[in-house]
Design a protein around this motif. Structure first.
Motif, PDB file in Angstrom:
ATOM      1  N   ASP A  87      59.561  32.330  44.495  1.00  0.00           N
ATOM      2  CA  ASP A  87      60.622  33.127  45.121  1.00  0.00           C
ATOM      3  C   ASP A  87      60.101  34.444  45.704  1.00  0.00           C
ATOM      4  N   GLY A  88      58.793  34.653  45.619  1.00  0.00           N
ATOM      5  CA  GLY A  88      58.176  35.846  46.187  1.00  0.00           C
ATOM      6  C   GLY A  88      57.920  36.954  45.195  1.00  0.00           C
ATOM      7  N   THR A  89      58.316  36.772  43.936  1.00  0.00           N
ATOM      8  CA  THR A  89      58.085  37.799  42.915  1.00  0.00           C
ATOM      9  C   THR A  89      56.592  37.998  42.693  1.00  0.00           C
ATOM     10  N   LEU A  90      56.131  39.229  42.853  1.00  0.00           N
ATOM     11  CA  LEU A  90      54.728  39.561  42.618  1.00  0.00           C
ATOM     12  C   LEU A  90      54.536  39.850  41.133  1.00  0.00           C
ATOM     13  N   LEU A  91      53.736  39.032  40.471  1.00  0.00           N
ATOM     14  CA  LEU A  91      53.486  39.190  39.037  1.00  0.00           C
ATOM     15  C   LEU A  91      52.246  40.019  38.749  1.00  0.00           C
ATOM     16  N   LEU A  92      51.259  39.945  39.608  1.00  0.00           N
ATOM     17  CA  LEU A  92      49.991  40.612  39.322  1.00  0.00           C
ATOM     18  C   LEU A  92      49.287  40.931  40.635  1.00  0.00           C
ATOM     19  N   GLN A  93      48.787  42.155  40.733  1.00  0.00           N
ATOM     20  CA  GLN A  93      47.969  42.541  41.867  1.00  0.00           C
ATOM     21  C   GLN A  93      46.795  43.351  41.348  1.00  0.00           C
ATOM     22  N   GLU A  94      45.602  42.829  41.553  1.00  0.00           N
ATOM     23  CA  GLU A  94      44.381  43.497  41.129  1.00  0.00           C
ATOM     24  C   GLU A  94      43.542  43.785  42.362  1.00  0.00           C
ATOM     25  N   ASP A  95      43.363  45.060  42.666  1.00  0.00           N
ATOM     26  CA  ASP A  95      42.551  45.491  43.797  1.00  0.00           C
ATOM     27  C   ASP A  95      41.280  46.137  43.267  1.00  0.00           C
ATOM     28  N   THR A  96      40.166  45.646  43.720  1.00  0.00           N
ATOM     29  CA  THR A  96      38.875  46.070  43.199  1.00  0.00           C
ATOM     30  C   THR A  96      38.397  47.330  43.907  1.00  0.00           C
ATOM     31  N   PRO A  97      38.091  48.406  43.179  1.00  0.00           N
ATOM     32  CA  PRO A  97      37.516  49.600  43.827  1.00  0.00           C
ATOM     33  C   PRO A  97      36.203  49.250  44.517  1.00  0.00           C
ATOM     34  N   ASP A  98      35.904  49.962  45.580  1.00  0.00           N
ATOM     35  CA  ASP A  98      34.696  49.652  46.350  1.00  0.00           C
ATOM     36  C   ASP A  98      33.426  49.812  45.527  1.00  0.00           C
ATOM     37  N   ASP A  99      33.461  50.675  44.505  1.00  0.00           N
ATOM     38  CA  ASP A  99      32.257  50.904  43.704  1.00  0.00           C
ATOM     39  C   ASP A  99      32.280  50.125  42.388  1.00  0.00           C
ATOM     40  N   ALA A 100      33.183  49.152  42.263  1.00  0.00           N
ATOM     41  CA  ALA A 100      33.281  48.380  41.014  1.00  0.00           C
ATOM     42  C   ALA A 100      32.070  47.465  40.864  1.00  0.00           C
ATOM     43  N   PRO A 101      31.641  47.184  39.626  1.00  0.00           N
ATOM     44  CA  PRO A 101      30.541  46.241  39.400  1.00  0.00           C
ATOM     45  C   PRO A 101      30.895  44.864  39.945  1.00  0.00           C
ATOM     46  N   LEU A 102      29.884  44.164  40.433  1.00  0.00           N
ATOM     47  CA  LEU A 102      30.112  42.821  40.972  1.00  0.00           C
ATOM     48  C   LEU A 102      30.050  41.803  39.846  1.00  0.00           C
ATOM     49  N   SER A 103      31.047  41.831  38.964  1.00  0.00           N
ATOM     50  CA  SER A 103      31.050  40.922  37.828  1.00  0.00           C
ATOM     51  C   SER A 103      31.460  39.510  38.215  1.00  0.00           C
ATOM     52  N   ARG A 104      32.366  39.396  39.201  1.00  0.00           N
ATOM     53  CA  ARG A 104      32.818  38.083  39.669  1.00  0.00           C
ATOM     54  C   ARG A 104      32.966  38.097  41.197  1.00  0.00           C
ATOM     55  N   PRO A 105      31.919  38.448  41.912  1.00  0.00           N
ATOM     56  CA  PRO A 105      32.056  38.522  43.371  1.00  0.00           C
ATOM     57  C   PRO A 105      32.235  37.140  43.984  1.00  0.00           C
ATOM     58  N   GLU A 106      32.869  37.115  45.138  1.00  0.00           N
ATOM     59  CA  GLU A 106      33.002  35.885  45.910  1.00  0.00           C
ATOM     60  C   GLU A 106      31.861  35.832  46.928  1.00  0.00           C
ATOM     61  N   VAL A 107      31.437  34.620  47.231  1.00  0.00           N
ATOM     62  CA  VAL A 107      30.407  34.425  48.245  1.00  0.00           C
ATOM     63  C   VAL A 107      30.725  33.138  48.982  1.00  0.00           C
ATOM     64  N   ASP A 108      30.515  33.134  50.275  1.00  0.00           N
ATOM     65  CA  ASP A 108      30.704  31.906  51.031  1.00  0.00           C
ATOM     66  C   ASP A 108      29.715  30.856  50.542  1.00  0.00           C
ATOM     67  N   ARG A 109      30.244  29.655  50.259  1.00  0.00           N
ATOM     68  CA  ARG A 109      29.372  28.580  49.787  1.00  0.00           C
ATOM     69  C   ARG A 109      28.232  28.327  50.779  1.00  0.00           C
ATOM     70  N   ALA A 110      28.543  28.364  52.068  1.00  0.00           N
ATOM     71  CA  ALA A 110      27.511  28.119  53.076  1.00  0.00           C
ATOM     72  C   ALA A 110      26.419  29.187  53.025  1.00  0.00           C
ATOM     73  N   ASP A 111      26.810  30.451  52.802  1.00  0.00           N
ATOM     74  CA  ASP A 111      25.821  31.530  52.739  1.00  0.00           C
ATOM     75  C   ASP A 111      24.934  31.384  51.510  1.00  0.00           C
ATOM     76  N   LEU A 112      25.535  31.007  50.376  1.00  0.00           N
ATOM     77  CA  LEU A 112      24.745  30.848  49.152  1.00  0.00           C
ATOM     78  C   LEU A 112      23.767  29.690  49.290  1.00  0.00           C
ATOM     79  N   ARG A 113      24.236  28.599  49.860  1.00  0.00           N
ATOM     80  CA  ARG A 113      23.342  27.460  50.066  1.00  0.00           C
ATOM     81  C   ARG A 113      22.212  27.829  51.022  1.00  0.00           C
TER      82      ARG A 113
END
Length: 369
Positions: free
Chosen positions: A79-105
């Motif tokens: 119904d559009g209810t926002l339950l959680l919003q987590e915005d990562t600070p620019d200087d946050a540790p890269l504990s779970r960064p995203e990477v394009d699969r093609a770039d990693l390969r």
């Protein structure tokens, strides 16, 4: 050692790279005719897999392609209810960064000597130290490693286990260059992952590094032949989008608008997994890594486990270069325990996604207490 690796995915390439770092040659045989033959898919959430990249000596290269903003997450109800919003600070540790699969390969491929990957070699059979390819040709091996994914053919050399459908179907779509073409939807999705979880259905949108947003529509608790009975005309993309919008009727209009904005790439996927905790008696000359060994639901563990498999098998072989059977047995013992735990956690997340009240249950998972 003569090591033959079947499959140029994350696990096989990580293994080849770690062996190369330790001065051990291996050859990766890949059925695709060239490295750019097909789309490699979307983003990967790399967390525990960073250990493997450290062992491969590729941390700096990885950090150069990783997206810290990809750690952002938004979780909503239909119904559009926002339950959680987590915005990562620019200087946050890269504990779970995203990477394009093609770039990693590409990073892993570029880290290997050119002769280490042989394209256009499809596995046909193997026995008694001889590996044969479809269409002719053969080579010998001391160790054969199946890194050939969910539908592995090498797997049959060590176990009779086969993937089984888990009642989930996914339709993949996407919006290219979303910041230019639909800035309103770009702002809604944000910089990372956007999840809308309903009863029996979900919508996931994911920002990719090339400006494309990939959209995945999941249908849970469905029969294996659900695509055949769903009346989604995959050969007619505009009609397929219209049918998908109809299936999501009753959801907030912003979500169906996201589907309507997608281009004509519409890809159906039926999800299967291997048994949780799969093991097999160790063989002296054959083993498996990645999805070939422990295919799991697509909830963020598969690529990480594959990278770790490759790295740890490589380290075991480097430590015991004159005793391959002992190295394989050591690797498998650790791998079974590690990936068994990951598979159990993945199955628990999958169960939450398929149950009534999925959004609230996932909120409790992300914010316990």
């Amino acid at each position: 050692m003569t090591i033959a690796i079947i499959g140029a995915g994350m696990g096989g390439l990580a293994l080849a790279r770690v062996l190369h770092v330790h001065g051990i040659d291996a050859v990766v045989y890949e059925r695709e005719p060239a490295r750019g033959t097909r789309d490699q898919g979307g983003m990967l959430d790399i967390h525990s897999g960073q250990e493997a990249l450290r062992e491969a000596g590729l941390t700096d290269q990885f950090l150069a392609i990783a997206r810290g903003a990809g750690q952002d997450m938004r979780l909503l109800e239909p119904d559009g209810t926002l339950l959680l919003q987590e915005d990562t600070p620019d200087d946050a540790p890269l504990s779970r960064p995203e990477v394009d699969r093609a770039d990693l390969r590409a990073m892993l491929l570029d880290s290997l000597p050119e002769h280490a990957v042989r394209w256009g070699h499809q596995f046909d059979s193997a026995d008694n130290g001889v590996l044969r390819f479809v269409g002719g040709g053969s080579t010998t091996y001391d160790l054969l490693v199946g890194a050939d994914g969910a539908n592995s053919r090498v797997r049959a050399l060590v176990t009779d286990a086969r993937p089984a459908h888990i009642g989930q179907h996914i339709v993949e779509l996407g919006i290219p260059d979303i910041d230019r073409t639909r800035p309103d939807l770009a702002a809604m999705v944000g910089r990372g992952n956007y999840w809308v979880l309903g009863d029996g259905m979900s919508l996931a949108a994911q920002r990719n590094g090339d400006g494309r947003v990939r959209v995945g529509l999941s249908f849970y608790n469905t029969a294996e032949d659900w695509f055949a009975t769903s009346a989604i005309p995959f050969d007619d993309p505009p009609a397929a989008r219209a049918r998908l919008i109809d299936l999501f009727s009753g959801w907030d209009a912003r979500f169906t608008e996201l589907i309507a904005a997608c281009d004509d790439t519409v890809v159906p996927r039926s999800i299967s997994t291997l048994p949780v905790g799969l093991t097999w008696p160790s063989a002296p000359d054959v083993t498996l890594v990645g999805d070939a060994a422990h295919l799991m639901p697509p909830v963020g563990e598969g690529a990480n486990m594959a990278l770790l498999d490759g790295a740890r098998l490589g380290l075991a072989l480097a430590a015991r270069p004159h005793d391959i059977p002992a190295a394989v047995e050591e690797y498998e013992r650790e791998m079974f325990e590690r990936t068994g735990a990951a598979a159990r956690m993945s199955a628990r997340i999958q169960e939450m996604l398929t149950s009534p009240g999925a959004a609230r249950r996932m909120l409790a998972f992300f914010q316990p207490g």
